[in-house]
Scaffold this motif. Structure first.
Motif, PDB file in Angstrom:
ATOM      1  N   LEU A   1       0.848  -1.193   0.000  1.00 51.51           N
ATOM      2  CA  LEU A   1       0.000   0.000   0.000  1.00 51.51           C
ATOM      3  C   LEU A   1       0.893   1.255   0.000  1.00 51.51           C
ATOM      4  CD1 LEU A   1      -3.134   0.285   2.312  1.00 51.51           C
ATOM      5  CD2 LEU A   1      -2.313   2.000   0.707  1.00 51.51           C
ATOM      6  N   LEU A   2       1.480   1.520  -1.166  1.00 47.28           N
ATOM      7  CA  LEU A   2       2.389   2.654  -1.302  1.00 47.28           C
ATOM      8  C   LEU A   2       1.630   3.973  -1.386  1.00 47.28           C
ATOM      9  CD1 LEU A   2       4.909   1.461  -4.059  1.00 47.28           C
ATOM     10  CD2 LEU A   2       5.166   1.344  -1.573  1.00 47.28           C
ATOM     11  N   HIS A   3       2.302   5.058  -0.994  1.00 46.67           N
ATOM     12  CA  HIS A   3       1.778   6.398  -1.274  1.00 46.67           C
ATOM     13  C   HIS A   3       1.671   6.551  -2.791  1.00 46.67           C
ATOM     14  CE1 HIS A   3       6.093   6.836  -1.707  1.00 46.67           C
ATOM     15  NE2 HIS A   3       5.905   7.936  -2.383  1.00 46.67           N
ATOM     16  N   HIS A   4       0.782   7.424  -3.209  1.00 49.35           N
ATOM     17  CA  HIS A   4       0.452   7.635  -4.636  1.00 49.35           C
ATOM     18  C   HIS A   4      -0.346   6.477  -5.249  1.00 49.35           C
ATOM     19  CE1 HIS A   4       3.053  10.977  -4.174  1.00 49.35           C
ATOM     20  NE2 HIS A   4       4.070  10.619  -4.915  1.00 49.35           N
ATOM     21  N   THR A   5      -0.678   5.442  -4.468  1.00 45.49           N
ATOM     22  CA  THR A   5      -1.579   4.416  -5.011  1.00 45.49           C
ATOM     23  C   THR A   5      -3.006   4.737  -4.559  1.00 45.49           C
ATOM     24  OG1 THR A   5      -1.508   2.849  -3.158  1.00 45.49           O
ATOM     25  CG2 THR A   5       0.235   2.669  -4.837  1.00 45.49           C
ATOM     26  N   MET A   6      -3.955   4.045  -5.209  1.00 49.30           N
ATOM     27  CA  MET A   6      -5.362   4.276  -4.916  1.00 49.30           C
ATOM     28  C   MET A   6      -5.783   3.673  -3.577  1.00 49.30           C
ATOM     29  SD  MET A   6      -6.667   5.777  -7.641  1.00 49.30           S
ATOM     30  CE  MET A   6      -8.418   5.401  -7.545  1.00 49.30           C
ATOM     31  N   GLY A   7      -4.894   2.916  -2.952  1.00 42.77           N
ATOM     32  CA  GLY A   7      -5.232   2.308  -1.677  1.00 42.77           C
ATOM     33  C   GLY A   7      -6.007   1.019  -1.810  1.00 42.77           C
ATOM     34  N   ASP A   8      -6.267   0.595  -3.045  1.00 46.06           N
ATOM     35  CA  ASP A   8      -7.034  -0.638  -3.236  1.00 46.06           C
ATOM     36  C   ASP A   8      -6.277  -1.650  -4.104  1.00 46.06           C
ATOM     37  OD1 ASP A   8      -7.148   0.519  -5.714  1.00 46.06           O
ATOM     38  OD2 ASP A   8      -9.313   0.776  -5.769  1.00 46.06           O
TER      39      ASP A   8
ATOM     40  N   ARG B   1      -4.984  -1.336  -7.023  1.00 44.36           N
ATOM     41  CA  ARG B   1      -5.040  -1.204  -8.484  1.00 44.36           C
ATOM     42  C   ARG B   1      -3.849  -0.386  -8.991  1.00 44.36           C
ATOM     43  NH1 ARG B   1      -9.802   1.603 -10.428  1.00 44.36           N
ATOM     44  NH2 ARG B   1     -10.001   2.514  -8.371  1.00 44.36           N
TER      45      ARG B   1
END
Lengths: 587, 587
Positions: free
Chosen positions: A135-142, A144
């Motif tokens: 769950l990296l920063h700049h990801t959608m958190g889901d 994808r």
């Protein structure tokens, strides 16, 4: 004209793809080599942690300058403006994963609509991160990880995620070829680790293709034959209408040569303005459908034969669909097809057709002497006589017409500026830049950055921006980058108290069309010229003040960056904009 | 707590949908009524010709103020900031077709990642235009009218194109319900003509649902029973770790009541900072994995039972995945599930579980008295003793800690600011706003606009922004909108010569991390405070100057908009950022 031997190219290409050589170059450097080959000397963007590694390679690469922009949308606009000036080459923009690339996406979509070859490179998570999907920063958190690339697909011609080191070079070559040949943006997602993976540079021995596929020879011959017959029947009364496709598909030289060889009168659509020099003796002016000046309108609509080159029939490029071109008397030349009256000749593109057609027509006796008997209207714009000192739109553009010089690059924002600049006859080889189809307000500020860099690389003249006080607020920070890059644009800010083009359409006096009145003379000090020594700012209230400024040789020399606030009426617009709008028509 | 009767609601809903009533309200007005119901008093956006008609309805609508932003990305950020402050309600942003909505998409994607309920309404071509598909401006030029809506689907929870007047009200209700219940952005494309189509307002008799579905009663009872047993076994050594889900899923009150009832020590993750007042006597501070202060780290990692509420386990929210929580001793509460050790209880959400669990635990004798014997660390941050006058990061944040007041809204930009503010103990009910997962630089400027509007509506305290000189350049123009709206934020600009957070990561001295040094004291004059009477600007070079300013009662009262440039070292960062980065660790 020499014929490229596609078979030879192809055989060489197949050979390269089967040769196994040692890895000797980072994927990132390979990409830079290819960009340089496509004319990229300046590379725009914003750093972010998913592209910092690649940026080290850019920083160390001697042939390409990094130009950091204040934000990504402006950087995309800059790459677009750069590509427009460097016809036949590409522009490039670098953003970071997610937050950066999505900020740029409107700029990329605009390049798609307006057929501008922009390469969008976005930093991307490493191969391991893609596999594990933390769950990296700049990801959608889901989880994808591919959502942004999916969005990019919607607005680019070609796209690739460079996940396979073995095909990375081929993928780079594929999308970059598409970019330059199709004249549309492309997207390259570059994983942080792949940027540093070593590959063979052997493919670099083959240059990327720069010319379109050859025409179908039989179809081309038939089309030329048919057009030549129509020209003969027209008995000299042939008009040429040049549109944006001519510059985007890199046939500017072919068009110039064609009209000079034949002597046909030549006209332009708004998006085709300045593709043929407006100082050319057989240039007759702008065709904008119903709002066209009557003498020009007649020449186009009544010509026995109209040759349309690279047409794009959008609302604002056709006087809101009021162009009255009789298909039964029209030949349309496009990048990959030719349409003669109602018949389409697929696979017959204008790049190769135009020189051959010119050659055929030049040997048909008497054509040029007949065409030269057909007069071409003089494309002029006189200063109106007005009784007051207020700077009207009508007066302004006529006065600017006197101010322009050969080789100036003139950039006009969507709004009163783009409509107003259309009316101005341009000096020899002055270049018009606008975004008439996409029409994203604020675009010109970023675009001016890119255009000014490109103009400097090509040794063109002054770079002059016209923009309203509403539009400039969207993207104003990029003036600061121009200052840092030591560019010397003249920025005319038409201060008329908000979104005038929208007032003309709706909500004439609604609060939603008001903007804040900024302190324009302080702007450049705020944006980096802290002690006020590196830029000049002016406020112009009257015609006399405007005259004085435009007559000032120091001002005209444009040796520093200059910003001019022009105070104008809130309810005033160029003729074409007034004519076509419910409120403007009452002004 | 009262139980909503879902069956009753559902019966009423079915009844409404079968009642045929006369059209009495424009679709646009219906939409505004629903937005108002969801707490929207201020509506952000940028006008454009595909939304001007709807804007007339907005302008005429008494309950909602239009706040025009300088650009669409900032407007989306503002709607996001607004929604964050107005917990349990939504924010709304209006853009125009294509150019506008795509400019906003990064703001919407960020709201998705960070679970913020934002309604994105985009102007859309009329039904007839969609059928005929003319080559309109703002289109891609290839007839794909739906491309932008396809992009919106990727970054929103729910989306609709209101093409069918008969279902428009139901569609509006569907996506708005999803927005507020799922706490994610939604997208509504509003065709220009449909905005004015008349529909029945009958559905407005039924309010939109605001509470989640009820828990599965049997599963909930089992979960409560299990947790109560674990609490008893823990013998008082229970810690509560609050994260972002608690505020996004609107259980702030439930959490407060739960910790007060039980007496459990309570801690926060970075994204959960300030959800429970940091002045609460049993609040023990921030947990950030490896970089956590040792006394706090022990309390969390060694607790016999940890109750985690609304956790989001992203890199920057967990000290780059260094959080060491033992699943065998952890209960996780989420919006729709509860996880006890390794077992998941689907359909058991925290909104209804927390009050029931509190109630059960309050009747279990001795629990509270035991928990109160477990000490909680004092969450403080003392001013460091430093020998020089240069404002260090360590000193700055400690000093800011003394400056904050109860109910302040503190907004920290991704960069040194977001790391620095984390360390500050907040006064009672001060609110922390940051974008720790999405991390789009520049976000805070737009977000501050929205947060300040919301804070005024809710009667909160001062709005204080901390941002670097690099980040503010992305979105600076929105300071002008704050001025126009008569907002009074205090904007601290940490001037350290570029992108310091990136220097800590890579390219410490590379040119790509440099930005232009702006004339910060002139900024507000340029952006609209032309005569300098409506704002105050300061430059602070030393600790003594900073002290003097922060001790000034006029400054502290924040009765005008104030901008403070703080000059700092290029190579300096808050402790947590130094600790976790290759270059920062050497500073």
């Amino acid at each position: 004209m020499s014929t490229p031997d596609v078979f030879k190219d192809e055989i060489q290409r197949l050979t390269v793809s089967t040769v196994r050589t040692e890895p000797d170059m980072e994927v990132g450097v390979y990409l830079l080599r290819r960009l340089e080959e496509l004319g990229v000397k300046s590379f725009f963007g914003v750093p972010g942690d998913f592209n910092l590694g690649f940026l080290d390679l850019v920083d160390d690469y001697p042939g390409i300058d990094w130009i950091g922009a204040c934000n990504e949308l402006n950087a995309a606009y800059a790459a677009d403006g750069y590509a427009r000036i460097k016809t036949g080459n590409v522009g490039a923009v670098l953003t970071t994963y997610g937050v950066g690339e999505l900020s740029a996406i409107n700029g990329i979509a605009g390049a798609y609509a307006e057929m501008v070859p922009v390469v969008h490179i976005a930093g991307f998570p490493s191969l391991k991160e893609q596999e594990d999907r933390p769950l990296l920063h700049h990801t959608m958190g889901d989880g994808r990880y591919n959502a942004y690339a999916q969005a990019a697909e919607l607005f680019t011609h070609s796209h690739t995620i460079l996940n396979d080191v073995h095909t990375a070079a081929a993928e780079i070559d594929r999308v970059l070829s598409d970019c330059v040949l199709e004249s549309r943006p492309v997207y390259i997602a570059l994983p942080t680790d792949v940027a540093y993976a070593k590959i063979s540079s052997y493919r670099l021995n083959i240059p990327l293709p720069r010319k379109p596929l050859l025409n179908d020879r039989a179809a081309e011959a038939a089309a030329i034959n048919e057009i030549a017959k129509l020209v003969e029947e027209a008995d000299g009364d042939v008009a040429v209408l040049v549109d944006v496709g001519a510059v985007r598909y890199n046939v500017v030289e072919e068009v110039r040569s064609f009209v000079e060889t034949t002597g046909f009168g030549v006209y332009a659509s708004p998006m085709g303005k300045s593709v043929v020099s407006e100082a050319y003796e057989r240039y007759g002016g702008l065709y904008t459908g119903a709002t066209t000046r009557p003498e020009i309108k007649a020449k186009i609509e009544d010509a026995k034969l109209l040759i349309s080159i690279g047409a794009l029939k959008s609302d604002l490029n056709t006087g809101n669909f009021t162009n009255k071109l009789n298909v039964a008397r029209t030949v349309e030349l496009h990048a990959t097809t030719t349409k003669i009256k109602f018949s389409e000749y697929a696979g017959v593109g204008m790049k190769y057709l135009l020189p051959k057609l010119a050659s055929v027509l030049s040997t048909t006796s008497g054509i040029k002497s007949k065409t030269l008997t057909i007069p071409v209207p003089k494309w002029t714009y006189s200063l109106p006589q007005e009784s007051d000192e207020i700077i009207s739109q009508t007066w302004l553009w006529a006065r600017i017409g006197q101010f322009l010089q050969p080789k100036d690059v003139v950039i006009a924002e969507t709004g009163t500026s783009a409509f107003g600049v259309l009316d101005i006859p341009f000096p020899d080889n002055a270049i018009f830049v606008s975004q008439i189809l996409w029409g994203s307000i604020g675009w010109t500020v970023g675009s001016t950055l890119g255009a000014a860099v490109a103009a400097r690389e090509k040794g063109l003249g002054r770079v002059i921006l016209f923009i309203g006080d509403g539009s400039i607020q969207l993207t104003v920070q990029e003036l600061s980058t121009m200052l840092r890059e030591d560019l010397k644009p003249i920025v005319f800010i038409l201060n008329n108290g908000g979104y005038t083009i929208e007032r003309a359409l709706r909500g004439e006096r609604r609060k939603y069309n008001d903007t804040v009145n900024w302190g324009w003379p302080r702007l450049m000090q705020a944006l980096g010229d802290v002690d006020g020594t590196r830029t000049k700012s002016y406020v112009v209230n009257t015609k006399a003040e405007m005259d004085e400024l435009l007559n000032d040789t120091g001002f005209c020399a444009a040796e520093v960056m200059q910003v001019v606030e022009i105070r104008m009426r809130m309810f005033d617009a160029p003729y074409a904009l007034k004519a076509g709008t419910p409120f403007g028509s009452k002004w």
